[in-house]
Motif scaffolding. Structure first.
Motif, PDB file in Angstrom:
ATOM      1  N   ALA A   1     -18.866   4.932  12.373  1.00 18.97           N
ATOM      2  CA  ALA A   1     -18.943   3.773  13.261  1.00 18.97           C
ATOM      3  C   ALA A   1     -20.344   3.599  13.837  1.00 18.97           C
ATOM      4  O   ALA A   1     -20.791   2.473  14.072  1.00 18.97           O
ATOM      5  N   PHE A   2     -21.050   4.721  14.047  1.00 12.16           N
ATOM      6  CA  PHE A   2     -22.369   4.638  14.668  1.00 12.16           C
ATOM      7  C   PHE A   2     -23.512   4.642  13.661  1.00 12.16           C
ATOM      8  O   PHE A   2     -24.596   4.154  13.969  1.00 12.16           O
ATOM      9  N   GLY A   3     -23.284   5.203  12.476  1.00 16.77           N
ATOM     10  CA  GLY A   3     -24.411   5.302  11.562  1.00 16.77           C
ATOM     11  C   GLY A   3     -23.997   5.381  10.116  1.00 16.77           C
ATOM     12  O   GLY A   3     -24.221   6.400   9.461  1.00 16.77           O
ATOM     13  N   SER A   4     -23.418   4.310   9.587  1.00 16.62           N
ATOM     14  CA  SER A   4     -23.043   4.295   8.185  1.00 16.62           C
ATOM     15  C   SER A   4     -22.881   2.850   7.737  1.00 16.62           C
ATOM     16  O   SER A   4     -22.716   1.943   8.554  1.00 16.62           O
ATOM     17  N   SER A   5     -22.952   2.672   6.436  1.00 18.98           N
ATOM     18  CA  SER A   5     -22.767   1.337   5.869  1.00 18.98           C
ATOM     19  C   SER A   5     -21.432   1.217   5.154  1.00 18.98           C
ATOM     20  O   SER A   5     -21.198   0.295   4.385  1.00 18.98           O
ATOM     21  N   GLY A   6     -20.521   2.170   5.396  1.00 22.28           N
ATOM     22  CA  GLY A   6     -19.217   2.133   4.765  1.00 22.28           C
ATOM     23  C   GLY A   6     -18.304   3.189   5.328  1.00 22.28           C
ATOM     24  O   GLY A   6     -18.723   4.046   6.118  1.00 22.28           O
ATOM     25  N   GLY A   7     -17.033   3.157   4.926  1.00 27.75           N
ATOM     26  CA  GLY A   7     -16.050   4.102   5.441  1.00 27.75           C
ATOM     27  C   GLY A   7     -15.091   3.421   6.395  1.00 27.75           C
ATOM     28  O   GLY A   7     -15.314   2.287   6.842  1.00 27.75           O
ATOM     29  N   VAL A   8     -14.013   4.119   6.721  1.00 28.38           N
ATOM     30  CA  VAL A   8     -12.996   3.563   7.611  1.00 28.38           C
ATOM     31  C   VAL A   8     -13.576   3.308   9.004  1.00 28.38           C
ATOM     32  O   VAL A   8     -13.297   2.276   9.630  1.00 28.38           O
ATOM     33  N   GLY A   9     -14.392   4.231   9.496  1.00 34.65           N
ATOM     34  CA  GLY A   9     -15.008   4.043  10.806  1.00 34.65           C
ATOM     35  C   GLY A   9     -15.903   2.818  10.850  1.00 34.65           C
ATOM     36  O   GLY A   9     -15.909   2.077  11.843  1.00 34.65           O
ATOM     37  N   TYR A  10     -16.655   2.603   9.785  1.00 33.96           N
ATOM     38  CA  TYR A  10     -17.513   1.412   9.702  1.00 33.96           C
ATOM     39  C   TYR A  10     -16.671   0.140   9.725  1.00 33.96           C
ATOM     40  O   TYR A  10     -17.027  -0.843  10.397  1.00 33.96           O
ATOM     41  N   MET A  11     -15.548   0.142   9.021  1.00 34.29           N
ATOM     42  CA  MET A  11     -14.695  -1.047   8.984  1.00 34.29           C
ATOM     43  C   MET A  11     -14.038  -1.306  10.339  1.00 34.29           C
ATOM     44  O   MET A  11     -13.827  -2.462  10.721  1.00 34.29           O
ATOM     45  N   ILE A  12     -13.706  -0.230  11.077  1.00 36.41           N
ATOM     46  CA  ILE A  12     -13.127  -0.407  12.411  1.00 36.41           C
ATOM     47  C   ILE A  12     -14.128  -1.070  13.343  1.00 36.41           C
ATOM     48  O   ILE A  12     -13.808  -2.034  14.050  1.00 36.41           O
ATOM     49  N   ILE A  13     -15.370  -0.557  13.365  1.00 39.68           N
ATOM     50  CA  ILE A  13     -16.378  -1.121  14.273  1.00 39.68           C
ATOM     51  C   ILE A  13     -16.786  -2.520  13.805  1.00 39.68           C
ATOM     52  O   ILE A  13     -17.102  -3.394  14.628  1.00 39.68           O
ATOM     53  N   ARG A  14     -16.752  -2.775  12.508  1.00 35.42           N
ATOM     54  CA  ARG A  14     -17.056  -4.114  11.983  1.00 35.42           C
ATOM     55  C   ARG A  14     -15.992  -5.103  12.452  1.00 35.42           C
ATOM     56  O   ARG A  14     -16.324  -6.219  12.880  1.00 35.42           O
ATOM     57  N   SER A  15     -14.723  -4.731  12.356  1.00 34.64           N
ATOM     58  CA  SER A  15     -13.651  -5.613  12.831  1.00 34.64           C
ATOM     59  C   SER A  15     -13.763  -5.848  14.334  1.00 34.64           C
ATOM     60  O   SER A  15     -13.511  -6.954  14.823  1.00 34.64           O
ATOM     61  N   TYR A  16     -14.140  -4.790  15.070  1.00 34.47           N
ATOM     62  CA  TYR A  16     -14.306  -4.934  16.521  1.00 34.47           C
ATOM     63  C   TYR A  16     -15.428  -5.921  16.850  1.00 34.47           C
ATOM     64  O   TYR A  16     -15.276  -6.772  17.741  1.00 34.47           O
ATOM     65  N   ASN A  17     -16.546  -5.833  16.143  1.00 31.46           N
ATOM     66  CA  ASN A  17     -17.673  -6.740  16.386  1.00 31.46           C
ATOM     67  C   ASN A  17     -17.325  -8.185  16.042  1.00 31.46           C
ATOM     68  O   ASN A  17     -17.902  -9.123  16.603  1.00 31.46           O
ATOM     69  N   LEU A  18     -16.381  -8.364  15.116  1.00 36.40           N
ATOM     70  CA  LEU A  18     -15.937  -9.709  14.737  1.00 36.40           C
ATOM     71  C   LEU A  18     -14.772 -10.194  15.606  1.00 36.40           C
ATOM     72  O   LEU A  18     -14.200 -11.262  15.339  1.00 36.40           O
ATOM     73  N   ALA A  19     -14.414  -9.402  16.646  1.00 37.85           N
ATOM     74  CA  ALA A  19     -13.299  -9.729  17.544  1.00 37.85           C
ATOM     75  C   ALA A  19     -11.994  -9.864  16.773  1.00 37.85           C
ATOM     76  O   ALA A  19     -11.122 -10.693  17.113  1.00 37.85           O
ATOM     77  N   ASP A  20     -11.836  -9.045  15.734  1.00 33.73           N
ATOM     78  CA  ASP A  20     -10.625  -9.055  14.907  1.00 33.73           C
ATOM     79  C   ASP A  20      -9.742  -7.876  15.333  1.00 33.73           C
ATOM     80  O   ASP A  20      -9.810  -6.785  14.767  1.00 33.73           O
ATOM     81  N   ALA A  21      -8.905  -8.122  16.345  1.00 33.82           N
ATOM     82  CA  ALA A  21      -8.069  -7.044  16.883  1.00 33.82           C
ATOM     83  C   ALA A  21      -7.076  -6.532  15.846  1.00 33.82           C
ATOM     84  O   ALA A  21      -6.819  -5.321  15.760  1.00 33.82           O
ATOM     85  N   SER A  22      -6.538  -7.427  15.050  1.00 31.94           N
ATOM     86  CA  SER A  22      -5.598  -6.998  14.009  1.00 31.94           C
ATOM     87  C   SER A  22      -6.292  -6.121  12.979  1.00 31.94           C
ATOM     88  O   SER A  22      -5.716  -5.144  12.478  1.00 31.94           O
ATOM     89  N   GLY A  23      -7.539  -6.456  12.664  1.00 33.67           N
ATOM     90  CA  GLY A  23      -8.304  -5.639  11.728  1.00 33.67           C
ATOM     91  C   GLY A  23      -8.576  -4.254  12.266  1.00 33.67           C
ATOM     92  O   GLY A  23      -8.501  -3.259  11.532  1.00 33.67           O
ATOM     93  N   VAL A  24      -8.887  -4.170  13.563  1.00 32.53           N
ATOM     94  CA  VAL A  24      -9.131  -2.863  14.188  1.00 32.53           C
ATOM     95  C   VAL A  24      -7.889  -1.987  14.088  1.00 32.53           C
ATOM     96  O   VAL A  24      -7.959  -0.815  13.686  1.00 32.53           O
TER      97      VAL A  24
END
Length: 271
Positions: free
Chosen positions: A217-240
């Motif tokens: 979530a803090f330092g990667s361009s992929g992975g489940v953590g990256y997708m969680i923080i990406r969904s959060y930044n897009l305000a996609d609560a369902s995605g998170v």
């Protein structure tokens, strides 16, 4: 007279076995009931939160997960697994080397315990920020090294304890027949430590998966953590919540299908 006595003994053993089986059956039932109650309790909290509008509901999240493209999900899950397993393997290798040396040299044991205390006092967030600042966001190394750094103190402590738990009487028996220090280690110390090492590996690898997500979530361009923080930044609560659900299922599946059976087999192997 003897025949009556043997018949009574057999009847007593059957009654004892039946009573033991009954107690085991009741304990197994209550144990499973307790696990089901935890799941229902979490589900009730989730439904209550979604009813107040705080979170998307379980049905909405499940629908979201079912609509996700497997070609998108699988690479992210595999990347998280790779980061977790690689980081944990690195910490396990270091722990084994230091554990073996600690078994022989008190200096190395003191060094290992101090290293474990320092690493145990440093949070995953600090490791993530330092390694990302040092190696860069696009580097694949930060999540792996964060996992290794966070799991190292737990695995190292368990390894040293496991290698120090050998039965002194068995060690003395090996010495009495002219065994060498290497014989003591490979014939007594290492086999007796297998169950403890298996338990430590189960806990450590489960921790590795959770820590890997934080690092991604803090330092990667992929992975489940990256997708969680990406969904959060897009305000996609369902995605998170969808990616979080995938992570929970991944950890549970790995623990119940692979790690727990391995730990059980290691304990039976020692017996």
């Amino acid at each position: 007279m003897n025949l009556d006595f043997r018949s009574e003994a057999r009847r007593t053993r059957r009654m004892s076995s039946t009573a033991h089986d009954g107690r085991t059956g009741v304990m197994s039932y209550t144990f499973k009931l307790g696990r089901v109650m935890v799941a229902l309790f979490i589900l009730a909290i989730w439904i209550s939160a979604s009813a107040s509008g705080m979170l998307p509901g379980p049905v909405e999240v499940i629908t979201y997960v079912m609509s996700m493209d497997p070609k998108e999900v699988c690479p992210q899950v595999l990347r998280t697994l790779y980061n977790s397993v690689t980081g944990f393997s690195l910490s396990f290798l270091i722990s084994m080397v230091l554990g073996l040396l600690s078994h022989k040299y008190s200096f190395v044991r003191g060094f290992s315990e101090a290293l474990s205390e320092i690493f145990n006092s440093t949070s995953a967030l600090v490791w993530s920020l330092v390694l990302v600042a040092t190696l860069g966001v696009l580097s694949p190394l930060p999540p792996i090294l964060v996992v290794a750094a966070v799991t190292l103190p737990h695995v190292l402590t368990a390894t040293i304890s496991a290698l120090s738990s050998a039965d002194p009487s068995l060690l003395e028996a090996v010495r009495s027949i002219g065994g060498k220090p290497s014989d003591e280690f490979f014939e007594v110390v290492l086999p007796s430590s297998v169950p403890l090492l298996a338990s430590a590996s189960r806990v450590g690898l489960g921790t590795a998966l959770r820590i890997s997500v934080v690092a991604e979530a803090f330092g990667s361009s992929g992975g489940v953590g990256y997708m969680i923080i990406r969904s959060y930044n897009l305000a996609d609560a369902s995605g998170v919540l969808a990616w979080s659900t995938i992570l929970v299922l991944l950890v549970l599946g790995l623990d119940q299908l692979i790690l727990k059976p391995m730990e059980r087999r290691a304990r039976r192997w020692l017996e």
